[in-house]
Write a protein that holds these residues in place. Structure first.
Motif: not given
Length: 291
Positions: A151, A184, A189, A191
């Motif tokens: 990410f 984040a 995770d 996302e």
């Protein structure tokens, strides 16, 4: 316990009105919001806790719909602990469980130190016990580790922008603006950040008051051995704020009566990222108390 009823209500203690939600059945468990701004709604529901306890979720002073003084002098750790004890007295229950997440866990541990004779047990979820140099080092390790993850490689300025927001280098920001730049970090995770933080409500005034009052600055580690009540320490293995090494492991080492549960593949909100695992460790712990 005649004053306790299910549902949403306001309870007046210490000259302030605490906004509460009462759910579940069993011994009373007090669950405050973290104290520095978020409303308690993001913690609801907690199915495992509600299976074993009558959970009193409440907005700490000046958070959510609760009232609070308009000065920093009213937001020390001792004020939050006093509200927990006054709520117990108001509900007319001799002993309670106390739970908390993050800054709420700090409140729960401090309550255990001040009022252990009224305590059935503590549940400290991704809690902060010591905002010291060890914590600073672990936080930086956790942040630096993220730079190599997919990410963050796809968002190459994210880590540096987030650091600027956290340190104040980006200028004065509201809680919402800070989380927009750092959200984040709070999840294994990343996302999940947008959805996971979408329902959070904040009070920026109490953030400033609590900062000025030094809320969360007290290092509790040396005092924790005095807590003899059963204590469940839960932490996400990827929590950068209240990490497993500087917070959870040191808390566990200091408290002979504690149980440490590390939730794999979870950040600062393990019940969001790994709800089944989170509920399982709560059920197991309550099972040991019943036994």
């Amino acid at each position: 316990m005649g004053t306790l009823r299910q549902g949403e209500q306001f309870i007046e203690v210490n000259g302030i009105k605490l906004h509460c939600h009462v759910r579940g059945d069993g011994p009373v468990l007090l669950l405050p919001s973290p104290g520095w701004g978020p409303a308690v709604d993001y913690l609801m529901p907690q199915p495992a806790l509600e299976r074993h306890c009558t959970v009193v979720y409440f907005d700490a002073r000046h958070s959510g719909k609760s009232s609070g003084p308009e000065n920093a002098e009213g937001y020390t750790l001792e004020h939050f602990v006093a509200d927990l004890e006054a709520l117990r007295v108001h509900l007319d229950v001799p002993k309670v469980f106390v739970a908390g997440h993050s800054g709420g866990g700090h409140q729960a541990l401090a309550y255990g130190l001040a009022h252990g004779d009224h305590l059935l047990g503590i549940i400290a979820v991704d809690a902060i016990a010591a905002a010291d140099e060890v914590r600073d080092r672990e936080m930086m390790k956790m942040i630096d580790k993220r730079r190599s993850e997919p990410f963050y490689r796809a968002h190459p300025t994210y880590v540096d922008d987030a650091m600027a927001a956290m340190t104040g280098a980006a200028g004065p920001l509201t809680i919402e603006q800070i989380l927009a730049k750092t959200g984040a970090f709070y999840f294994h995770d990343p996302e999940l950040a947008a959805a996971g933080l979408a329902n959070l409500e904040f009070d920026d005034a109490v953030l400033e008051y609590s900062r000025m009052a030094g809320f969360q600055s007290r290092n509790l580690l040396a005092e924790l051995p005095r807590i003899t009540a059963p204590t469940l320490i839960i932490v996400g293995d990827d929590d950068f704020q209240c990490d497993p090494v500087s917070q959870a492991a040191r808390m566990h080492a200091a408290m002979p009566s504690s149980t440490l549960e590390v939730i794999a593949d979870a950040g600062h909100f393990p019940w969001v990222e790994q709800p089944e695992a989170f509920d399982a460790v709560c059920d197991k712990w309550f099972g040991t108390l019943d036994a």
